[in-house]
Design a protein around this motif. Structure first.
Motif, PDB file in Angstrom:
ATOM      1  N   ARG A  54       0.837  -1.202   0.000  1.00  0.00           N
ATOM      2  CA  ARG A  54       0.000   0.000   0.000  1.00  0.00           C
ATOM      3  C   ARG A  54       0.875   1.257   0.000  1.00  0.00           C
ATOM      4  NH1 ARG A  54      -1.973   2.176   4.355  1.00  0.00           N
ATOM      5  NH2 ARG A  54      -1.858   0.265   5.587  1.00  0.00           N
ATOM      6  N   VAL A  55       1.906   1.254   0.826  1.00  0.00           N
ATOM      7  CA  VAL A  55       2.749   2.464   0.900  1.00  0.00           C
ATOM      8  C   VAL A  55       3.495   2.662  -0.422  1.00  0.00           C
ATOM      9  CG1 VAL A  55       4.716   3.520   2.071  1.00  0.00           C
ATOM     10  CG2 VAL A  55       2.913   2.413   3.394  1.00  0.00           C
ATOM     11  N   ASN A  56       3.957   1.562  -1.045  1.00  0.00           N
ATOM     12  CA  ASN A  56       4.604   1.682  -2.348  1.00  0.00           C
ATOM     13  C   ASN A  56       3.648   2.268  -3.375  1.00  0.00           C
ATOM     14  OD1 ASN A  56       7.282   0.785  -1.978  1.00  0.00           O
ATOM     15  ND2 ASN A  56       6.588  -1.332  -1.858  1.00  0.00           N
ATOM     16  N   ALA A  57       2.417   1.760  -3.343  1.00  0.00           N
ATOM     17  CA  ALA A  57       1.424   2.265  -4.303  1.00  0.00           C
ATOM     18  C   ALA A  57       1.120   3.734  -4.025  1.00  0.00           C
ATOM     19  CB  ALA A  57       0.154   1.427  -4.230  1.00  0.00           C
ATOM     20  N   ASN A  58       0.972   4.075  -2.747  1.00  0.00           N
ATOM     21  CA  ASN A  58       0.692   5.472  -2.375  1.00  0.00           C
ATOM     22  C   ASN A  58       1.799   6.383  -2.895  1.00  0.00           C
ATOM     23  OD1 ASN A  58      -0.741   4.709   0.907  1.00  0.00           O
ATOM     24  ND2 ASN A  58      -1.659   4.733  -1.101  1.00  0.00           N
ATOM     25  N   ARG A  59       3.044   5.944  -2.697  1.00  0.00           N
ATOM     26  CA  ARG A  59       4.168   6.787  -3.103  1.00  0.00           C
ATOM     27  C   ARG A  59       4.117   7.070  -4.603  1.00  0.00           C
ATOM     28  NH1 ARG A  59       8.758   4.554  -4.800  1.00  0.00           N
ATOM     29  NH2 ARG A  59       8.292   2.646  -3.658  1.00  0.00           N
ATOM     30  N   LEU A  60       3.847   6.023  -5.385  1.00  0.00           N
ATOM     31  CA  LEU A  60       3.825   6.225  -6.837  1.00  0.00           C
ATOM     32  C   LEU A  60       2.575   6.995  -7.260  1.00  0.00           C
ATOM     33  CD1 LEU A  60       5.275   2.820  -8.052  1.00  0.00           C
ATOM     34  CD2 LEU A  60       6.460   4.974  -7.672  1.00  0.00           C
ATOM     35  N   ASN A  61       1.563   7.044  -6.366  1.00  0.00           N
ATOM     36  CA  ASN A  61       0.383   7.853  -6.645  1.00  0.00           C
ATOM     37  C   ASN A  61       0.516   9.266  -6.080  1.00  0.00           C
ATOM     38  OD1 ASN A  61      -1.511   6.498  -8.263  1.00  0.00           O
ATOM     39  ND2 ASN A  61      -2.038   5.123  -6.566  1.00  0.00           N
ATOM     40  N   GLY A  62       1.674   9.558  -5.509  1.00  0.00           N
ATOM     41  CA  GLY A  62       1.886  10.914  -5.000  1.00  0.00           C
ATOM     42  C   GLY A  62       1.269  11.156  -3.645  1.00  0.00           C
ATOM     43  N   ILE A  63       1.038  10.088  -2.890  1.00  0.00           N
ATOM     44  CA  ILE A  63       0.459  10.216  -1.552  1.00  0.00           C
ATOM     45  C   ILE A  63       1.547   9.927  -0.529  1.00  0.00           C
ATOM     46  CG2 ILE A  63      -1.256   9.238   0.039  1.00  0.00           C
ATOM     47  CD1 ILE A  63      -2.880   8.530  -2.542  1.00  0.00           C
ATOM     48  N   ASP A  64       1.651  10.785   0.464  1.00  0.00           N
ATOM     49  CA  ASP A  64       2.730  10.624   1.431  1.00  0.00           C
ATOM     50  C   ASP A  64       2.529   9.378   2.284  1.00  0.00           C
ATOM     51  OD1 ASP A  64       0.450  11.858   2.636  1.00  0.00           O
ATOM     52  OD2 ASP A  64       1.674  12.298   4.391  1.00  0.00           O
ATOM     53  N   GLY A  65       3.652   8.840   2.754  1.00  0.00           N
ATOM     54  CA  GLY A  65       3.548   7.669   3.625  1.00  0.00           C
ATOM     55  C   GLY A  65       4.882   6.979   3.720  1.00  0.00           C
ATOM     56  N   GLU A  66       5.074   6.299   4.829  1.00  0.00           N
ATOM     57  CA  GLU A  66       6.269   5.478   4.934  1.00  0.00           C
ATOM     58  C   GLU A  66       5.969   4.245   5.771  1.00  0.00           C
ATOM     59  OE1 GLU A  66       9.516   7.025   7.511  1.00  0.00           O
ATOM     60  OE2 GLU A  66       8.307   8.857   7.573  1.00  0.00           O
ATOM     61  N   VAL A  67       6.848   3.254   5.625  1.00  0.00           N
ATOM     62  CA  VAL A  67       6.708   2.031   6.405  1.00  0.00           C
ATOM     63  C   VAL A  67       7.614   2.167   7.623  1.00  0.00           C
ATOM     64  CG1 VAL A  67       6.962  -0.470   6.420  1.00  0.00           C
ATOM     65  CG2 VAL A  67       6.262   0.704   4.320  1.00  0.00           C
ATOM     66  N   LEU A  68       7.040   1.998   8.789  1.00  0.00           N
ATOM     67  CA  LEU A  68       7.831   2.066  10.016  1.00  0.00           C
ATOM     68  C   LEU A  68       8.003   0.673  10.589  1.00  0.00           C
ATOM     69  CD1 LEU A  68       6.132   5.067  11.893  1.00  0.00           C
ATOM     70  CD2 LEU A  68       8.106   5.125  10.356  1.00  0.00           C
ATOM     71  N   ASP A  69       9.124   0.456  11.281  1.00  0.00           N
ATOM     72  CA  ASP A  69       9.252  -0.790  12.033  1.00  0.00           C
ATOM     73  C   ASP A  69       8.743  -0.553  13.461  1.00  0.00           C
ATOM     74  OD1 ASP A  69      11.203   0.662  13.268  1.00  0.00           O
ATOM     75  OD2 ASP A  69      12.886  -0.517  12.486  1.00  0.00           O
ATOM     76  N   ALA A  70       8.787  -1.593  14.271  1.00  0.00           N
ATOM     77  CA  ALA A  70       8.204  -1.488  15.613  1.00  0.00           C
ATOM     78  C   ALA A  70       8.851  -0.355  16.409  1.00  0.00           C
ATOM     79  CB  ALA A  70       8.353  -2.816  16.352  1.00  0.00           C
ATOM     80  N   LYS A  71      10.149  -0.175  16.215  1.00  0.00           N
ATOM     81  CA  LYS A  71      10.848   0.893  16.945  1.00  0.00           C
ATOM     82  C   LYS A  71      10.329   2.256  16.541  1.00  0.00           C
ATOM     83  CE  LYS A  71      15.459  -0.556  18.337  1.00  0.00           C
ATOM     84  NZ  LYS A  71      16.727  -0.896  17.722  1.00  0.00           N
ATOM     85  N   GLY A  72      10.132   2.406  15.249  1.00  0.00           N
ATOM     86  CA  GLY A  72       9.617   3.672  14.733  1.00  0.00           C
ATOM     87  C   GLY A  72       8.224   3.966  15.279  1.00  0.00           C
ATOM     88  N   VAL A  73       7.426   2.911  15.407  1.00  0.00           N
ATOM     89  CA  VAL A  73       6.072   3.074  15.954  1.00  0.00           C
ATOM     90  C   VAL A  73       6.166   3.487  17.422  1.00  0.00           C
ATOM     91  CG1 VAL A  73       3.928   1.878  16.517  1.00  0.00           C
ATOM     92  CG2 VAL A  73       5.085   1.399  14.343  1.00  0.00           C
ATOM     93  N   GLN A  74       7.038   2.793  18.147  1.00  0.00           N
ATOM     94  CA  GLN A  74       7.184   3.080  19.574  1.00  0.00           C
ATOM     95  C   GLN A  74       7.634   4.524  19.799  1.00  0.00           C
ATOM     96  OE1 GLN A  74       7.174   0.341  22.699  1.00  0.00           O
ATOM     97  NE2 GLN A  74       6.116   2.278  22.790  1.00  0.00           N
ATOM     98  N   ALA A  75       8.493   5.010  18.908  1.00  0.00           N
ATOM     99  CA  ALA A  75       8.977   6.380  19.057  1.00  0.00           C
ATOM    100  C   ALA A  75       7.840   7.380  18.882  1.00  0.00           C
ATOM    101  CB  ALA A  75      10.078   6.652  18.046  1.00  0.00           C
ATOM    102  N   LEU A  76       6.914   7.070  17.981  1.00  0.00           N
ATOM    103  CA  LEU A  76       5.787   7.977  17.758  1.00  0.00           C
ATOM    104  C   LEU A  76       4.745   7.877  18.871  1.00  0.00           C
ATOM    105  CD1 LEU A  76       5.031   7.714  13.948  1.00  0.00           C
ATOM    106  CD2 LEU A  76       5.507   9.804  15.211  1.00  0.00           C
TER     107      LEU A  76
END
Lengths: 1016, 416
Positions: B134-156
């Motif tokens: 989904r994030v890959n598709a969003n990126r190519l469609n010009g929609i912001d987004g990134e894939v986070l790992d568990a650490k990235g989620v915990q930081a947020l």
């Protein structure tokens, strides 16, 4: 320290408190004392604590107003340590316990001297309702910054930052009669119903049952009313068919007489549940009650009058004043002015006077009040000012005076000179509002009764209201109504109730009340000092007037625009006043304005209580196969598939270092391809299908044909939804003529069984077939690889000869000495036997296999290796290669579609629709990265022109991608538009890091394209 | 229209707020309009607003049987995001997102669109595959987004249990920073005020009881306040769409379900983003007032009662406490329900119908709020021109004949 000094507002006698014991507690860091029987609120009042909080919007000092669930101000943070924190506890409903620690939820630096209060004072007029909709818009980029500061003012209490040490549970209860509220009406009803033998549950939210009778100045049989309460409770407690639940609030009334009761079992004992016999008690319990009949004897809430400065500490409800004096032995002040529109309010002045305090005056909005209580007040020498009201309370941190004037209610104006009466307490009574919340939850619209100036519950089947909840306030009538409701409820549920002889109540003469809600002021509502309607949300009469001016005419709009009734008290005090003010502004009647819909919960309920035991280890069951312990001992890493824990891979220690997942999977893959591997496949769904029409049923739910599948044979089946999209797959075997064993995906097992039942029960009930899940009954061990036959032959009596036990056959026999079904099917492309035995035998068989398998290099492998091996063969995994938008033809599985079957089947019609027949659908293909070292990202999007500007047209995506140890290269499966026609073409995969990979579209079969290996 | 600003607020304060004007009129129905919108929720009001403002069609009535913005607009959990999987929906929701980003200024009404980001959690390997896709598709469609790992989620979200002890440990998430929440009521009111200012008649407490159809062409509606004529009628009635379709003589493949939401008592700010989980099955954000705003899936049965069954509330809170064990002692204040009209493919219908001049915009299921501006805009364009806007085209009701479905069940796994 003497008690009198410590608790200077405590009366010397009276109240239901235990003066022989002293409890100490802390509020805002200050130590105080109270007694068992106190609430936190009564103890604070006894100690002369005026300011208990700061208001939400204007940060104004606030004191205790009420004595029960309707309290809007005294919302405190409870808890002596971090894990024990409870936000937003209503001090009026919190029993005092020794060591209780609480603090105000707002106020900085403290609740006494609050700097935000200055902002409220100065800026209040710039914050009318909806002010934030009208500003903070420029510049657009600044909103998030503005919001950060707005959010700083948000919230009352705070969440604990540590996990809850307590536990909660649920009871499912059934009863004939549920009585909600154990005041006069409820107890009478319970008594009548209980004596009939009906199963009765009585729930009451207070610490003690008895409701207003516990603090009533009225007598029953000439004796204090609480004596009757004690007698009735004693009798009810003696019945086996009666369950008494004190400290239990009926919070939600759902369809079909389903009522949720929230029982607080330990909150009166401490901020964490006490430990008894080594077990921590359950902090709260949710009773999910299905009742035959529900009796709502929830009483009524007194309405305060809305006058200027009515939020200054020292403004209380008249009834609350009486309750504090009579029930808790506390006079919440020294000099009282009472402002009332009715006779009931007079009781507060009488109680006040009897407590030895000074009643400055009773201010009655009626010109000529008359009635027994009025006479009593006159007889006591209390000054009564008629045709008047308190139009404004003076004071900032505590009431210092009441401004009193003649008022003209119809003209809505002050009609005489104003006199200022020095006092420290103003009690007000604007009449009662029946507690209709529960009835309202069911969707029943309440109806307005002009004679009582209140809404009464709408009619619902299976429920009856009585007493105050129905707008009946005279004690004798309340009791009679209760008995009648109890008898009727018992009779409706099949019991014969006798009449209950009622205690004689005093017959008091009462004069009619006058409809007064908002009190006029000398200045107009918009220009005058603030008159609060909803104290918790700082909603004023001016705010409501402004909302109506701005076109918010529906009460729902007014409520949402002003936030009236959105607090934790849900408008128990303010809503009717708000409606009356809206009605005045809109020149409509109150019923025309209507009431908003009350929603559960009646009072807030701890999440934990609603969650019950379904948290932590019991949140969702973990399912283990019969071989789980072996996998654990073998050091497997696990993958969650549905509820199952499946071995993902088995890392080994190599030179003291654990393998990475890549190393482990490469080793496991090669073991299967070169020797023999074993997979615990027990989690695959297994559905036993029997009946004369079983075969036809299969043919209707699968896309392929089943007429000719002989006993002893297996067949791979594809299942579509009615939209023609693949939803599940698996091998189904013919066990006997009318007996099949279907296998499903691990995650899909339950849903597929439901799917089969749905079609059988709703569409094809004429088919004689039935299904049972046997997933857990059988353990499945898949041995696969060139040595598989040799290994199995050592421990099985089944003839494994390749010509007599062919691919896609199954045989029964013994494996490791126990009965087994062995299926010769393959998900790896290698020679494979799937051994099914009763789950209880699984460990024995598994260990026997390992005993014999060592010499063949038998290697356990997990789901990751399974994925690689099946992908090398182009075998799909439903849910990975498919996503609900893929047809069998898209998968290149035309061979599995039986268009010419004699009956229609699920998905057939959909598969002939124009879009499912269209060319250029996304089709399953293989992808070979141009660089064999590259393992493409699963989920990578595929494009034809990677230089195209964003949005870049995408033609498909990678569904599976692995490194293949046997091919020593990366490879992938993908769906690509028109992919079946694009073999050999190059596609591109632009990644987030800026890299773009190239890959060639190839066949989905990467290994052993002729399929020879499964037949060695 | 009286313009709103901080300066104006001060000015009005000095005159004791006595000079604020009505935000919208309470007009008497005319006999005839160019366009009638049936349904005065967010989508209907947005449609009317854009019709009048962008497409020059000002003789418009919005007919609402209750109070404006009183349906799902008033009942949803206000999440706005555009990270949808399929191109067709991604374009639609991103169109909405771009309008959201300037909406307060366009309407001169602060809808409090707070781009605080949305996390869609992944708990299984397949979740993570889907997230990457989904994030890959969003990126190519010009929609912001990134894939986070568990650490990235915990930081947020430091207060979430991202440990291995969870039943379904967080493996990662998709993160759309531009996503967020908005003040739902303000959206309806802002559009209503804007539409009214452009001459649109908003007729509240007016119920459509039937359509006037002759020779396959619509020419008006029957209401409880008399007949009103228009050759173009757009129905935007969410849960009641099937009832209206029946009046038009056709069926829609919609099921109306209760969808519940609940809020805690207001607590001090503790959660700065929106967190959604399909697998554990719940989602949560915190309003500016401090309430935790919580929801999950629809109730399984069909119904028009704006309330749901209790087990759904239990399951929802179980999921929330599983993700946030510290919330166990926070208390639930209130629950409520809306009626959501769900399509078999979890995508809306924005479409012509077998009746000429009669259009439907419905089937938004659990995710309509976030689309409000985009839905209104493309529907308005379609009504104004008599031809479906290209973004709306794939969402034709006739896709259920052709099979050209847009299956967003993955994106709609939890109601949102």
């Amino acid at each position: 320290m003497s008690q009198s000094k410590q608790q200077m507002f405590r009366l010397n006698t009276g109240g239901r408190i235990d003066r022989s014991r002293t409890l100490s507690f802390t509020f805002n860091g200050q130590r105080y004392q109270g007694h068992p029987g106190d609430t936190l609120a009564s103890a604070l009042l006894a100690n002369g604590v005026d300011i208990v909080n700061r208001s939400f919007k204007y940060s104004r000092p606030r004191g205790i107003v009420a004595a029960g669930a309707e309290e809007p101000n005294a919302i405190v943070q409870l808890g002596s340590n971090e894990a024990a924190q409870v936000p937003n506890v209503r001090a009026t409903q919190q029993a005092l316990f020794d060591g209780l620690t609480a603090c105000s939820t707002n106020g900085w630096p403290n609740v006494q001297r609050d700097l935000m209060g200055l902002v409220g004072k100065l800026g209040g007029q710039f914050m009318p309702p909806g002010f934030y909709y009208k500003t903070f818009m420029a510049p657009a980029s600044m909103w998030l910054t503005y919001e950060k500061y707005i959010r700083k003012a948000a919230g009352l209490g705070r969440s604990p930052m540590e996990a809850d040490p307590d536990s909660y549970d649920h009871f499912n209860q059934h009863c004939d009669v549920l009585v909600v509220g154990a005041g006069a009406a409820g107890l009478a009803a319970a008594l009548a119903a209980a004596r009939s033998g009906a199963r009765v549950i009585v729930a009451d939210e207070q610490e003690e049952m008895g409701g207003s009778l516990l603090a009533s100045r009225e007598t029953l049989e000439g004796k204090p009313a609480d004596q009757w309460v004690a007698r009735v409770l004693g009798e009810l407690a003696s019945y086996e068919n009666v369950t008494l639940l004190p400290r239990t609030t009926a919070n939600g009334y759902h369809d079909h007489n389903f009522v949720t009761l929230h029982e607080r079992r330990t909150e009166h004992l401490g901020d964490t549940a006490p430990v008894e016999n080594g077990h921590r008690q359950v902090r709260a319990r949710l009773h999910r009650v299905r009742a035959g009949q529900v009796i709502l004897s929830t009483g009524a809430h007194e309405r305060p009058l809305v006058y200027a400065g009515n939020d200054v500490p020292g403004n209380l409800l008249a009834g609350a004043v009486s309750t504090y004096i009579r029930r808790y032995g506390v006079a919440p002040g020294r000099k009282l002015v009472l402002s009332t529109s009715n006779d009931y309010g007079y009781r507060a002045a009488l109680d006040w006077k009897e407590a030895g305090c000074e009643v400055v005056a009773i201010v009655d909005a009626r010109e000529a009040p008359a009635g027994d209580w009025v006479d009593a007040a006159r007889a006591q020498g209390i000054k009564i000012i008629t045709g008047s009201a308190v139009i404004e309370a003076k004071g900032s941190n505590r009431v210092t005076a009441a401004r009193v004037a003649k008022i003209d209610i119809d003209a809505f104006k002050v009609s005489g000179p104003v006199q200022e009466l020095a006092c420290d307490t103003i009690a007000s009574s604007g009449g009662y509002s029946p507690v209709i919340h529960l009835a309202s939850h069911t969707g029943a619209r309440p109806t307005w009764r002009e004679d009582i100036l209140g809404f009464v519950p709408g009619l619902v089947k299976g429920v009856q209201a009585c007493g105050g909840a129905k707008g009946t306030y005279t004690l004798g009538d309340v009791l009679a109504e209760g008995v009648e409701a109890g008898i009727r409820a018992a009779a409706t549920t099949g019991y014969t109730a006798q009449t209950v002889s009622l205690p004689s109540a005093e017959r008091l003469q009462q004069g009619p009340a006058v409809a007064l809600f908002q009190v006029p002021h000398e200045k107009s509502t918009l220009r005058g000092p603030k008159q609060f309607v909803d104290l918790q949300n700082d909603v004023t009469a001016a705010g409501i007037e402004l909302a109506t001016r701005e076109g918010f005419e529906s009460i729902e709009h007014i409520k949402r625009y002003t936030a009236m009734g959105f607090g934790t008290d849900q408008g128990k005090l303010g809503n009717i006043n708000g409606m009356a003010i809206a009605a005045r502004c809109l020149k409509r009647s109150i019923p025309e304005v209507g009431t908003t819909v009350f929603r559960p919960n009646y009072t807030p309920v701890t999440f934990g209580a609603i969650v019950g035991r379904h948290c932590r280890d019991l949140f969702d069951p973990e399912r283990y196969t019969a071989l789980h312990h072996w996998h654990v001992e073998r050091g497997a890493e696990f993958e969650d598939v549905g509820q199952w824990k499946r071995p993902w891979y088995y890392p080994q220690k190599v030179n003291g270092k654990a393998e990475t997942i890549q190393e482990a999977v490469a080793r496991e893959c090669l073991a299967v391809r070169e020797k023999v591997g074993i997979l615990d496949a027990s989690t695959l769904g297994k559905i036993d299908i029997q009946g004369p029409d079983a075969r036809e049923f299969l043919a209707r739910v699968y896309t392929n044909k089943w007429e000719k599948l002989a006993v002893g044979k297996c067949r791979y089946g594809l299942m579509c939804k009615d939209d023609g999209m693949v939803t599940d797959d698996g091998v189904t075997s013919c066990l006997a003529e009318n007996h099949f064993l279907m296998t499903t995906t691990t995650g899909g097992a339950a849903a597929i069984l439901e799917w089969l039942e749905l079609w059988h029960q709703t569409e094809w009930p004429e088919l004689d077939v039935y299904f049972s899940s046997v997933t857990d009954h059988w353990a499945t061990m898949t041995i696969t690889g060139p040595e598989a036959r040799k290994l199995l032959a050592e421990i099985s009596d089944i003839d494994l000869d390749r010509d007599s036990f062919k691919f896609m056959d199954w045989r029964s026999g013994k494996v490791a000495g126990v009965p087994a079904r062995v299926f010769r099917i393959s998900f790896t492309g290698e020679l494979t036997f799937e051994i099914n035995v009763q789950a209880n035998y699984a460990m024995h068989v598994w260990q026997t296999l390992f005993k014999h398998g060592e010499k063949y290099g038998l290697t356990p492998y997990g789901t990751e290796t399974m994925h690689v091996l099946r992908a090398e063969k182009g075998f799909i995994i439903v849910g990975q290669e498919t996503d609900g938008s893929v047809t069998p033809e898209d998968l290149g599985m035309q061979w599995a579609i039986g268009y010419d079957k004699p009956y229609s089947w699920i998905g057939k019609r959909a598969l002939t629709r124009s879009d499912t027949k269209r060319e250029n659908r996304k089709q399953l293909v293989g992808l070979r990265p141009k660089d064999p070292k590259v393992v493409l990202e699963e989920g990578a999007q595929i494009v034809l022109d990677p230089k195209h500007a964003i949005p870049m047209p995408m033609v498909g995506h990678v569904t599976s991608s692995y490194y293949s140890p046997i091919l020593d290269s990366g490879f992938a499966l993908a769906v690509v538009k028109g992919g079946h026609q694009r073999l050999g073409e190059t596609v591109y995969l632009p990644m987030a890091d800026g890299q773009t990979f190239e890959a060639e579209i190839v066949s989905t079969i990467f290994y052993d394209p002729k399929g020879e290996r499964q037949n060695v | 229209m009286q313009r709103y600003s901080g300066f104006g607020l001060v000015k009005h304060a000095l005159s004791h707020h006595e000079n604020w004007e009505r935000q919208w009129r309470n007009p008497t129905p005319k006999k005839q309009y160019d366009v009638i919108i049936v349904g005065g929720g967010g989508h209907g009001l947005a449609t009317a607003y854009y019709l009048a403002k962008e497409f020059g069609v000002k003789n418009v009535a919005v007919i609402e049987k209750g109070w404006l913005g009183g349906g799902n607009t008033a009942r949803n959990t206000t999440i706005v995001r555009s990270n949808y999987l399929w191109d067709e929906s991604a374009v639609l929701y991103e169109h909405a997102m771009k309008l959201w980003e300037g909406l307060s200024q366009d309407l001169n009404y602060n809808v409090m669109f707070s781009q605080r980001g949305v996390l869609n959690l992944g708990h299984t390997l397949q979740d993570m595959r889907d997230i990457q896709r989904r994030v890959n598709a969003n990126r190519l469609n010009g929609i912001d987004g990134e894939v986070l790992d568990a650490k990235g989620v915990q930081a947020l979200v430091p207060i979430m249990d991202c440990s291995k002890n969870a039943r379904y440990p967080v493996m990662g998430a998709s993160w759309q920073p531009r996503a967020g929440v908005a003040r739902h009521d303000a959206v309806a009111w802002g559009y209503a005020r804007g539409a009214d200012a452009h001459g649109v008649d908003i007729l509240q407490q007016t119920e459509v009881t039937g359509f006037k159809i002759r020779d396959g062409q619509i020419y008006g509606v029957h209401t409880n306040r008399g007949d009103i004529e228009a050759k173009t009628v757009g129905c935007v009635a969410a849960g009641n769409s099937s009832v209206l379709a029946k009046m038009g003589g056709f069926n829609l493949p919609l099921e109306s379900h209760p969808l519940q939401a609940l809020v805690s008592e207001p607590i001090k700010p503790i959660l700065d983003t929106v967190v959604m989980s399909n697998q554990v099955h719940g989602y949560i954000s915190q309003s500016d007032k401090g309430d935790l705003v919580i929801g999950a899936g629809i109730d399984g049965y069909n119904g028009y009662g704006q309330r749901g069954s209790y087990p759904t509330v239990e399951h929802t809170l179980q999921a929330i406490v599983e993700m946030f064990p510290i919330f166990s002692r926070v208390r639930m204040n209130r629950q409520w329900g809306g009626i959501v009209d769900t399509c078999p493919d979890a995508c809306p219908i924005i479409s012509k119908t077998p009746v000429k001049g009669l259009y439907f915009n419905c089937g938004w299921g659990t995710g309509g709020f976030k689309a409000t501006p985009g839905s209104g805009h493309v529907f308005a364009a379609s009504l104004a021109k008599g031809e479906m806007h290209p973004i709306a085209e794939p969402f034709s009701m006739f896709r259920f004949h052709s099979g050209a479905l847009i299956d967003e069940h993955g994106a709609a796994g939890v109601a949102h």
